[in-house]
Scaffold this motif. Sequence first.
Motif, PDB file in Angstrom:
ATOM      1  N   ARG A  75      43.308  46.311  37.333  1.00  0.00           N
ATOM      2  CA  ARG A  75      42.378  46.663  38.514  1.00  0.00           C
ATOM      3  C   ARG A  75      41.186  45.886  38.282  1.00  0.00           C
ATOM      4  O   ARG A  75      40.316  45.571  39.477  1.00  0.00           O
ATOM      5  N   PHE A  76      40.653  45.614  37.314  1.00  0.00           N
ATOM      6  CA  PHE A  76      39.197  45.024  37.018  1.00  0.00           C
ATOM      7  C   PHE A  76      39.918  43.498  36.500  1.00  0.00           C
ATOM      8  O   PHE A  76      40.597  43.260  35.621  1.00  0.00           O
ATOM      9  N   THR A  77      38.730  42.525  36.732  1.00  0.00           N
ATOM     10  CA  THR A  77      39.013  40.886  36.484  1.00  0.00           C
ATOM     11  C   THR A  77      37.713  40.687  35.924  1.00  0.00           C
ATOM     12  O   THR A  77      36.493  40.748  36.698  1.00  0.00           O
ATOM     13  N   ILE A  78      37.482  40.251  34.618  1.00  0.00           N
ATOM     14  CA  ILE A  78      36.312  39.344  34.234  1.00  0.00           C
ATOM     15  C   ILE A  78      36.500  37.928  34.427  1.00  0.00           C
ATOM     16  O   ILE A  78      37.366  37.523  34.164  1.00  0.00           O
ATOM     17  N   SER A  79      35.343  37.278  34.798  1.00  0.00           N
ATOM     18  CA  SER A  79      35.312  36.100  34.717  1.00  0.00           C
ATOM     19  C   SER A  79      33.938  35.233  34.434  1.00  0.00           C
ATOM     20  O   SER A  79      32.906  36.307  34.234  1.00  0.00           O
TER      21      SER A  79
END
Length: 113
Positions: free
Chosen positions: A66-70
């Motif tokens: 559900r979450f994406t870190i970049s």
Amino acid sequence: QVQLVESGGGLVQPGGSLRLSCITSGTIFGVKPMAWYRQAPDKERELVAAISTGGTTIYADSVKGRFTISRDNAKNAVYLQMNSLKPEDTAVYYCRIRFTAYWGQGTQVTVSS
């Protein structure tokens, strides 16, 4: 002086999306691993996601898929894209230079209908 400034929090309905941003200054951002944490009322602060200098990521089980870190090293920024938000995601979200005492001031995320 190292500073981290978060933005992008707010009120969103269940199933909605938000994108958090954290801009850092006063440090060599590109060589620092970064992370997002959150703290809900009456709960301990927990790691949500982290990203290494090389782009390797880890996620809490509760947010996987559900979450994406970049990160954008040219902008000294780290982001957290949050999709399919649930009421249990409600918390203050903090940016941190991982393994250091440098934290942002936090941004409130509230998921409610």
